[in-house]
Design a protein around this motif. Structure first.
Motif, PDB file in Angstrom:
ATOM      1  N   THR A 120     -13.025  -9.518   6.450  1.00 10.20           N
ATOM      2  CA  THR A 120     -13.711  -8.787   7.346  1.00 10.20           C
ATOM      3  C   THR A 120     -13.149  -7.321   7.079  1.00 10.20           C
ATOM      4  O   THR A 120     -14.172  -6.328   6.815  1.00 10.20           O
ATOM      5  N   LEU A 121     -11.867  -7.459   6.768  1.00 10.03           N
ATOM      6  CA  LEU A 121     -11.561  -6.030   6.327  1.00 10.03           C
ATOM      7  C   LEU A 121     -12.104  -5.469   5.235  1.00 10.03           C
ATOM      8  O   LEU A 121     -12.389  -4.308   5.009  1.00 10.03           O
ATOM      9  N   HIS A 122     -12.359  -6.426   4.118  1.00  5.07           N
ATOM     10  CA  HIS A 122     -12.915  -5.873   2.938  1.00  5.07           C
ATOM     11  C   HIS A 122     -14.159  -5.782   2.952  1.00  5.07           C
ATOM     12  O   HIS A 122     -14.671  -4.676   2.242  1.00  5.07           O
ATOM     13  N   ARG A 123     -14.912  -6.211   3.878  1.00  2.00           N
ATOM     14  CA  ARG A 123     -16.297  -5.862   4.184  1.00  2.00           C
ATOM     15  C   ARG A 123     -16.371  -4.328   4.765  1.00  2.00           C
ATOM     16  O   ARG A 123     -17.499  -3.666   4.325  1.00  2.00           O
ATOM     17  N   ILE A 124     -15.525  -4.094   5.608  1.00  2.00           N
ATOM     18  CA  ILE A 124     -15.533  -2.597   6.222  1.00  2.00           C
ATOM     19  C   ILE A 124     -15.085  -1.584   5.332  1.00  2.00           C
ATOM     20  O   ILE A 124     -15.772  -0.718   4.932  1.00  2.00           O
ATOM     21  N   PHE A 125     -14.135  -2.172   4.234  1.00  3.14           N
ATOM     22  CA  PHE A 125     -13.682  -1.272   3.116  1.00  3.14           C
ATOM     23  C   PHE A 125     -14.842  -0.846   2.225  1.00  3.14           C
ATOM     24  O   PHE A 125     -15.148   0.114   1.736  1.00  3.14           O
ATOM     25  N   GLU A 126     -15.685  -2.257   1.879  1.00  2.00           N
ATOM     26  CA  GLU A 126     -16.691  -1.985   0.948  1.00  2.00           C
ATOM     27  C   GLU A 126     -18.041  -1.094   1.550  1.00  2.00           C
ATOM     28  O   GLU A 126     -18.412  -0.236   0.754  1.00  2.00           O
ATOM     29  N   ALA A 127     -18.016  -1.175   2.966  1.00  4.48           N
ATOM     30  CA  ALA A 127     -19.122  -0.428   3.637  1.00  4.48           C
ATOM     31  C   ALA A 127     -18.709   0.950   3.676  1.00  4.48           C
ATOM     32  O   ALA A 127     -19.580   1.885   3.706  1.00  4.48           O
ATOM     33  N   VAL A 128     -17.498   1.227   4.113  1.00  2.84           N
ATOM     34  CA  VAL A 128     -17.053   2.516   4.338  1.00  2.84           C
ATOM     35  C   VAL A 128     -16.119   3.284   3.431  1.00  2.84           C
ATOM     36  O   VAL A 128     -16.110   4.315   3.067  1.00  2.84           O
ATOM     37  N   GLY A 129     -15.140   2.595   2.827  1.00  2.00           N
ATOM     38  CA  GLY A 129     -14.213   2.910   1.946  1.00  2.00           C
ATOM     39  C   GLY A 129     -13.132   3.907   2.754  1.00  2.00           C
ATOM     40  O   GLY A 129     -13.278   3.762   3.707  1.00  2.00           O
ATOM     41  N   LEU A 130     -12.347   4.163   2.037  1.00  2.00           N
ATOM     42  CA  LEU A 130     -10.957   4.767   2.593  1.00  2.00           C
ATOM     43  C   LEU A 130     -11.516   6.401   2.610  1.00  2.00           C
ATOM     44  O   LEU A 130     -10.775   7.113   3.205  1.00  2.00           O
ATOM     45  N   ASN A 131     -12.536   6.637   1.990  1.00  2.00           N
ATOM     46  CA  ASN A 131     -12.766   8.246   2.049  1.00  2.00           C
ATOM     47  C   ASN A 131     -13.220   8.604   3.426  1.00  2.00           C
ATOM     48  O   ASN A 131     -12.859   9.631   3.873  1.00  2.00           O
ATOM     49  N   LEU A 132     -13.961   7.753   4.249  1.00  2.00           N
ATOM     50  CA  LEU A 132     -14.522   8.003   5.482  1.00  2.00           C
ATOM     51  C   LEU A 132     -13.311   8.344   6.456  1.00  2.00           C
ATOM     52  O   LEU A 132     -13.294   9.423   7.201  1.00  2.00           O
ATOM     53  N   PRO A 133     -12.218   7.361   6.556  1.00  2.00           N
ATOM     54  CA  PRO A 133     -11.266   7.767   7.509  1.00  2.00           C
ATOM     55  C   PRO A 133     -10.656   9.012   7.130  1.00  2.00           C
ATOM     56  O   PRO A 133     -10.057   9.723   8.087  1.00  2.00           O
ATOM     57  N   ALA A 134     -10.265   9.455   5.768  1.00  2.00           N
ATOM     58  CA  ALA A 134      -9.624  10.501   5.280  1.00  2.00           C
ATOM     59  C   ALA A 134     -10.295  11.780   5.733  1.00  2.00           C
ATOM     60  O   ALA A 134      -9.556  12.832   6.127  1.00  2.00           O
ATOM     61  N   ARG A 135     -11.666  11.756   5.258  1.00  2.00           N
ATOM     62  CA  ARG A 135     -12.534  12.649   5.947  1.00  2.00           C
ATOM     63  C   ARG A 135     -12.388  13.276   7.410  1.00  2.00           C
ATOM     64  O   ARG A 135     -12.520  14.246   7.821  1.00  2.00           O
ATOM     65  N   LEU A 136     -12.304  12.002   8.225  1.00  2.00           N
ATOM     66  CA  LEU A 136     -12.376  12.209   9.478  1.00  2.00           C
ATOM     67  C   LEU A 136     -11.146  12.969   9.980  1.00  2.00           C
ATOM     68  O   LEU A 136     -11.285  13.967  10.895  1.00  2.00           O
ATOM     69  N   LEU A 137     -10.051  12.630   9.438  1.00  2.00           N
ATOM     70  CA  LEU A 137      -8.790  13.175   9.637  1.00  2.00           C
ATOM     71  C   LEU A 137      -8.664  14.584   9.143  1.00  2.00           C
ATOM     72  O   LEU A 137      -8.439  15.652  10.178  1.00  2.00           O
ATOM     73  N   VAL A 138      -9.254  15.101   8.056  1.00  4.49           N
ATOM     74  CA  VAL A 138      -9.442  16.211   7.481  1.00  4.49           C
ATOM     75  C   VAL A 138     -10.207  17.188   8.399  1.00  4.49           C
ATOM     76  O   VAL A 138     -10.012  18.293   8.477  1.00  4.49           O
ATOM     77  N   THR A 139     -11.543  16.545   8.628  1.00  2.00           N
ATOM     78  CA  THR A 139     -12.215  17.199   9.449  1.00  2.00           C
ATOM     79  C   THR A 139     -11.769  17.759  10.899  1.00  2.00           C
ATOM     80  O   THR A 139     -12.019  18.874  11.228  1.00  2.00           O
ATOM     81  N   ALA A 140     -11.055  16.889  11.385  1.00  2.00           N
ATOM     82  CA  ALA A 140     -10.249  17.202  12.704  1.00  2.00           C
ATOM     83  C   ALA A 140      -9.362  18.390  12.398  1.00  2.00           C
ATOM     84  O   ALA A 140      -9.395  19.151  13.391  1.00  2.00           O
ATOM     85  N   PHE A 141      -8.496  18.332  11.276  1.00  2.00           N
ATOM     86  CA  PHE A 141      -7.586  19.372  11.314  1.00  2.00           C
ATOM     87  C   PHE A 141      -8.161  20.541  10.726  1.00  2.00           C
ATOM     88  O   PHE A 141      -7.399  21.552  11.314  1.00  2.00           O
ATOM     89  N   ARG A 142      -9.214  20.662  10.164  1.00  2.00           N
ATOM     90  CA  ARG A 142      -9.841  21.828   9.806  1.00  2.00           C
ATOM     91  C   ARG A 142     -10.657  22.182  10.951  1.00  2.00           C
ATOM     92  O   ARG A 142     -10.929  23.757  10.818  1.00  2.00           O
TER      93      ARG A 142
END
Length: 489
Positions: free
Chosen positions: A70-92
């Motif tokens: 399931t984790l791999h399915r989430i990763f394939e659908a979302v990737g690590l780019n999204l959580p990283a963007r969420l954090l960057v967006t919040a800090f900016r």
């Protein structure tokens, strides 16, 4: 996930689907909803749809309940780019998502916590790039940018750090630390400094999870570099650990002894504050050495004592009577551990304890040999000041019995065990004694000479495997004062 990030390994529910993937602990109804969310996630047209699907998944499934597939399915659908963007967006302070910065940080951290439970994902460069942001959350809590009305400049508006978010952040950092190069990654990204500030600020879970994480870092190969790079920060941490240790009850101290050596600096870091800390630690250790404690607890107490001796010798240890007692307890442990019937295997925890006892014995031997030979008014710091002639003879007597046990143990070592680090530690300790003592146990030493010579030759000429042992010795050596080659010579 943000609400349940602390629970990374829950029990499988009684109504869990037996056909569910291995590692899953979801009930059939949970899995049905999860499948719908995953389908929505893969069909999402924009970030808003992705966030909606992820928010449903995070409410439904704690990180530890998601199996690897399931984790791999989430990763394939979302990737690590999204959580990283969420954090960057919040800090900016970008609010294009329409969500508050705290929610973006919470969701991003929860996603990273879930993905970090899979070893193949935790080493991904995109996840590693989020470490400074994760560390900032642990130090300062969630922050967002706000416009000041007077001059238009931006300031940070901080909110409290809740436990669920802190758990997710520490989950990510602990997962990274467990990687072969994880400690290097954390050290390079400022983990020591930031975690220290979090502890000093008494941030959420900083003492419960931050201190152990610093301890894990310092137990790795980065320890010398960490102390060289951040001595003041680590001395502050040692001061907190020492204060906790000294204020704890005796039973609690016994439990804390195992972790105490992790926070001690390597030899060479000498300051007045460190000297005071070591003196306080000895004052709290002495009742443990003098009291009746189980064998299980005595080992960590002796290890902690040996590590303190490496820093300032006997100078801060205590009165001569206590020092003699410490040496006696170490020698008794060596005899009990080594004088076992041939073929008895020594367990790794006992090997660890005995190696510490060797260091105590060597420190005692140094002072015993220096007694009477010091004409200088400033005695060496390794000497036990005020030791009477009778006490010195008692020390030499128990040392002789312990070194006799070492000889007995080494006589049973065959060539297949020549690369065992514990054999080397025993060999080195005995050689240190033989370098000073030339009259005791002559017959036993003569009988052991063929082994000593053969063992030394095998490591001088052994090549690859012998080199591996030398490398190990250089990595774990407490002090640089005596190398493996010196012991062999």
């Amino acid at each position: 996930m943000a609400e349940n990030g602390c629970h990374l390994a829950p029990q499988r529910p009684a109504d869990a689907d037996p056909k569910a993937p291995e590692g899953s602990s979801l009930s059939p109804s949970q899995r049905e909803v999860l499948e719908r969310c995953l389908h929505a996630l893969t069909q999402a047209k924009n970030d808003s749809h992705v966030l909606a699907a992820l928010l449903l998944i995070t409410r439904l499934c704690p990180a530890g309940q998601l199996d690897s597939g399931t984790l791999h399915r989430i990763f394939e659908a979302v990737g690590l780019n999204l959580p990283a963007r969420l954090l960057v967006t919040a800090f900016r302070g970008d609010d294009g998502s329409g969500l508050p910065a705290e929610d973006l940080i919470s969701l991003g951290s929860a996603l990273l916590a879930a993905l970090s439970t899979d070893p193949s994902m935790v080493a991904h460069p995109q996840l590693l790039s989020t470490i400074p942001l994760i560390l900032s959350v642990l130090e300062n809590g969630p922050t967002r940018k706000e416009q000041q009305s007077e001059d238009g400049s931006q300031t940070d508006s901080r909110t409290s750090l809740d436990e669920a978010l802190a758990c997710d952040c520490y989950q990510v950092l602990n997962a990274v630390c467990a990687l072969p190069q994880g400690p290097d990654q954390l050290l390079a990204r400022g983990a020591v400094q930031t975690l220290t500030r979090a502890v000093l600020k008494n941030q959420t879970l900083s003492h419960e999870k931050g201190l152990p994480l610093i301890g894990h870092l310092l137990s790795s190969s980065v320890r010398p570099r960490a102390w060289a790079k951040h001595p003041s920060d680590l001395l502050s941490i040692l001061g907190i650990v020492s204060q906790n240790f000294c204020q704890a009850s005796d039973p609690a101290r016994l439990e804390m002894c195992s972790n105490l050596p992790l926070f001690l600096p390597p030899p060479g870091v000498e300051t007045e504050s460190l000297k005071e800390i070591v003196g306080n630690l000895w004052a709290s250790l002495r009742p443990l050495v003098q009291g009746k404690i189980s064998k299980e607890h005595l080992g960590p107490v002796l290890v902690a004592s040996a590590c303190l001796l490496d820093l300032f010798g006997w100078e801060s240890a205590g009165p001569p009577k206590f020092c003699c007692l410490l040496v006696n307890r170490a020698c008794v442990e060596v005899r009990m551990g080594l004088e076992e019937p041939p073929g008895t295997e020594i367990a790794p925890p006992l090997q660890h304890t005995l190696t510490a006892c060797y260091r105590i014995m060597e420190a005692a031997m140094e002072q015993a040999c220096s007694q009477g030979a010091q004409s200088s008014p400033d005695p060496a710091q390794t000497a036990i000041s005020g030791l009477s002639l009778q006490q010195s003879r008692q020390v030499l007597g128990v040392l002789e019995e312990a070194f006799s046990a070492q000889i007995y143990h080494l006589r049973q070592v065959d060539q297949t065990a020549y690369d065992d680090p514990f054999v080397f530690a025993t060999f080195r300790s005995l050689c240190a004694w033989l370098a000073e003592e030339t009259s005791c146990l002559k017959d036993h030493v003569i009988e052991l000479l063929p082994f000593l010579i053969g063992y030394a030759k095998s490591h001088f000429k052994g090549g690859g495997e012998g080199k591996g042992l030398a490398d190990w010795m250089s990595e774990v050596s407490i002090s640089n004062s005596s190398s493996g080659d010196a012991a062999l010579r």
